[in-house]
Scaffold this active site. Structure first.
Site, short mmCIF file in Angstrom:
data_model
loop_
_atom_site.label_atom_id
_atom_site.label_comp_id
_atom_site.label_asym_id
_atom_site.label_seq_id
_atom_site.Cartn_x
_atom_site.Cartn_y
_atom_site.Cartn_z
N ALA A 475 36.30 -32.89 11.45
CA ALA A 475 35.70 -34.14 10.64
C ALA A 475 35.35 -35.38 11.58
O ALA A 475 35.90 -35.27 13.15
CB ALA A 475 36.74 -34.86 9.93
N GLY A 520 38.79 -30.15 10.19
CA GLY A 520 38.00 -29.73 9.05
C GLY A 520 37.03 -28.41 8.65
O GLY A 520 36.60 -27.88 7.95
N GLU A 523 39.21 -25.57 8.02
CA GLU A 523 39.20 -25.67 6.52
C GLU A 523 38.29 -25.28 5.79
O GLU A 523 38.33 -24.31 4.83
CB GLU A 523 39.66 -27.15 6.36
CG GLU A 523 41.09 -27.22 6.84
CD GLU A 523 41.56 -29.05 6.64
OE1 GLU A 523 42.74 -29.03 6.05
OE2 GLU A 523 40.73 -29.78 6.99
N GLU A 543 44.95 -31.27 14.10
CA GLU A 543 45.09 -32.52 13.59
C GLU A 543 46.26 -33.24 14.00
O GLU A 543 46.49 -34.53 14.17
CB GLU A 543 45.13 -32.78 12.18
CG GLU A 543 43.57 -32.40 11.45
CD GLU A 543 43.48 -30.79 11.34
OE1 GLU A 543 42.62 -30.67 10.63
OE2 GLU A 543 44.14 -30.15 12.01
#
Length: 669
Positions: A475, A520, A523, A543
């Site tokens: 992200a 992300g 993911e 993270e």
């Protein structure tokens, strides 16, 4: 031959030599590392140990550091003004020599003459030269058939490419043995079939640097504008001038001087010449085209994206022309030329792929403009380019250029590139300068693109990948400055909605992962049906290192793919793992060489596109929904979908084709 290699002598313990020795030792070979004094050798051994320790920390080597180090024996190569008996003895025991001494022909010829006298009759003598002709080096020996170029790239331990260069008298057996040895050392190879100055990579890089200089000195552009164009419009890992500083202006100066003396025509570049004469070599001296805090202290120069104001084709036209000459003159294959620039220069696309995307007619026009406006006579378009234009083989826009394509439709969004090549479609995360960091805008556009492609009956399979050097590094943290927890909750929910849309999409989604797939990015990748990763890919959920946890399904999908224990370890440590380890854990389906990633993804997509669309969707739903329930509910779902499929026209077509012994033509009805 490489299967018989047990002992290798590496002569030269500098940056390249000690890296090559390290690679050989990791591969299990006994290594003699030679240089002119023990101070140089001790420094080299320290650097090798440091590198091995770093590799061990990342799980990149299977043995202990001490075990690998024990295979390397340092020897002093010079004594009383000549080569030493110690070097002679090492060569007599060795099956392969790799020379990595300074780029001076007379020095190399002296060494090869000495090696020829003392090495085994069967031994191969290789040079790591980046610019000097193998034929001229081999002339100092009585075994030119066993002399070959083995050009590693800096740093050898990290760079995946080796150019294997054939001299005029190098035997095919020697070339094959050298390719085999390079592969055993974990490298990918290209074969340079003719001993031309600069081989493949440096000739094409030379043209890129020549173009950059012309645009600044004669085109009225600034250094920053050229570098911004290279980075942000072409997606190159560095600006052209930035790369010169990073690698050393002096290095490029000597290489291109050697090439020019042997017939490589190029426009004079006063920028590099002035910097060279002033001793301003770049990072190593603290100043070059850009300035740095101190010698050998690299800090990225400021190259704003909004400075990308040059037509990128003007940068790439001369490299394309050079590549066309290499292909037409049979110096290397089309595939090896593209592989060389991808692996040796880190380009996101091959030079011929760029040509096809620009359009060969536009390439010819750009070359004519460079010849006319800048007075560069050797910018005359290569006959191969002219022939292809005359034949209408212009690239992607005509479906055929250096490569063949189906009918192509392309749509560029703010953060994505959507390309339809019936019967498949590509969704390309297109923020390469940000390593495709995922922003709220990207999530919105990704959802929109998925919806549009799902309604397109011509598209049977979707491939999700990233532009540039990464799939996605996660992200975009910068997009979340001064946000509230409720803002993050909404972003997380929308991100989860997109991953669920991908997971339960009615068409197969293949994810092609290169470079980083972190946070992300991983993911997003895990929501696809099948994941293909390049060998250089690194995956992880880091993270935790920032104080939070995955928020778009990472805790759930990683546990389902790798198991709860593995998922907890990866999420709680925040460690990155290489693609091969991810494959063993079940996170990715297969791992392929970087240059084959797109080809593998396309090949699999085309294979799936031939299958019955309704049955593919049913298979996805039976598996994915079944996993979210107990086995009794899952079996009932499977039976229901199985029975429903027998009402489709595709089943009739499949059975009929089987009985008629022909290939079925499924229509999704």
């Amino acid at each position: 031959m490489a299967g018989e290699v047990k002992t290798i002598t590496v002569v030269g313990a500098g940056t390249m030599g000690h890296g090559i020795a390290e690679l050989a030792a990791i591969a299990g070979f006994k290594v003699y590392l030679a240089d002119i004094n023990m101070d140089i050798l001790n420094n080299a051994l320290q650097r090798i140990r440091w590198s091995l320790e770093k590799l061990a920390e990342k799980g990149r080597i299977r043995e202990s550091v001490n075990t690998v180090m024990s295979r390397i024996t340092p020897i002093v190569s010079v004594k009383d003004g000549g080569y030493s008996e110690e070097l002679a003895k090492a060569l007599s025991e060795s099956d392969f020599m790799i020379e990595a001494i300074p780029e001076k022909l007379e020095l190399k010829q002296q060494l090869f003459a000495f090696a020829d006298k003392h090495a085994k009759e069967s031994a191969i003598l290789a040079s790591n030269t980046s610019s000097l002709p193998i034929t001229e080096i081999a002339a100092a020996t009585t075994r030119p058939d066993k002399v070959v170029g083995m050009h590693f790239f800096n740093p050898p331990v990290l760079m995946p490419l080796v150019e294997v260069v054939k001299g005029e008298k190098t035997s095919e057996e020697t070339v094959a043995a050298t390719v085999d040895l390079a592969k055993k050392m974990g490298k990918q190879t290209v074969v340079v079939k003719k001993d031309v100055p600069g081989f493949i990579v440096n000739r094409i890089l030379g043209r890129l640097m020549e173009s950059a200089c012309l645009l600044v000195e004669k085109g009225g552009y600034t250094v920053v504008q050229v570098d911004a164009t290279a980075k942000y419009l072409l997606g190159l890992p560095m600006g052209v001038f930035e790369l010169a500083d990073y690698s050393g202006i002096d290095v490029f100066y000597y290489v291109f001087e050697a090439m020019s003396r042997r017939g490589f025509k190029s426009a004079k570049c006063s920028i590099f010449e002035e910097k060279f004469k002033a001793g301003e070599y770049g990072v190593k001296s603290g100043k070059g085209i850009y300035s740095y805090p101190a010698p050998n202290k690299y800090v990225k120069p400021s190259i704003p994206r909004d400075e990308a104001k040059v037509d990128p084709l003007l940068l790439m036209a001369l490299p394309i022309n050079e590549a066309a000459w290499l292909l037409r003159d049979d110096v290397a294959t089309k595939e090896d030329i593209d592989k060389a620039v991808k692996l040796g220069l880190g380009w996101p696309k091959g030079v011929f792929e760029y040509a096809d995307e620009f359009g060969l007619d536009k390439v010819v026009e750009a070359l004519q403009r460079i010849k006319r406006d800048f007075g560069v006579e050797h910018a005359e378009p290569d006959p191969l380019l002219r022939q292809m234009v005359e034949e209408g083989r212009l690239g992607r826009k005509t479906g055929k250029g250096f490569y063949e394509y189906g009918e192509v439709e392309e749509k560029k969004m703010e953060t994505l590139l959507v390309r339809v090549e019936k019967p498949i479609a590509w969704i390309v995360l297109n923020r390469p300068d940000k390593l495709n960091a995922i922003s709220p805008k990207m999530i919105t556009e990704l959802s929109q693109a998925l919806d549009e492609l799902e309604e397109n009956d011509d598209v049977r399979v979707v491939i999700l990948t990233g532009a540039g050097r990464a799939f996605s590094a996660g992200a975009d943290v910068t997009a979340f400055a001064q946000v509230t927890p409720i803002d993050i909750l909404r972003f997380s929910r929308k991100f989860q909605e997109v991953t669920l849309k991908i997971q339960f999409y009615t068409k197969p989604v293949i994810v092609a992962i290169k470079g980083y797939a972190l946070g992300g990015g991983l993911e997003l990748a895990m929501s696809g049906d099948i994941r293909i990763a390049s060998e250089d890919a690194m995956l992880g959920q880091p993270e935790i290192n920032l104080g939070f946890i995955p928020g778009a399904g990472g805790t759930q999908r990683l546990a389902r793919l790798a198991g709860p224990a593995r998922a907890k370890e990866l999420i709680m440590t925040g460690d990155m793992i290489p693609a091969r380890d991810a494959e063993k854990m079940g996170i990715v389906n297969r791992v392929v060489p970087p240059e084959l990633l797109e080809q593998e993804a396309r090949s699999l997509a085309l294979k799936l596109a031939e299958k019955p669309p309704i049955a593919l969707a049913a298979a996805k739903y039976a598996i994915d929904f079944g996993l979210e329930s107990n086995i009794w509910a899952g079996l009932q779902l499977e039976a229901s979908l199985f029975s429903v499929l027998f009402s489709t026209e595709d089943v009739i077509e499949g059975v009929t084709a089987f009985l008629e012994k022909r290939k079925p033509r499924f229509k999704g009805r």
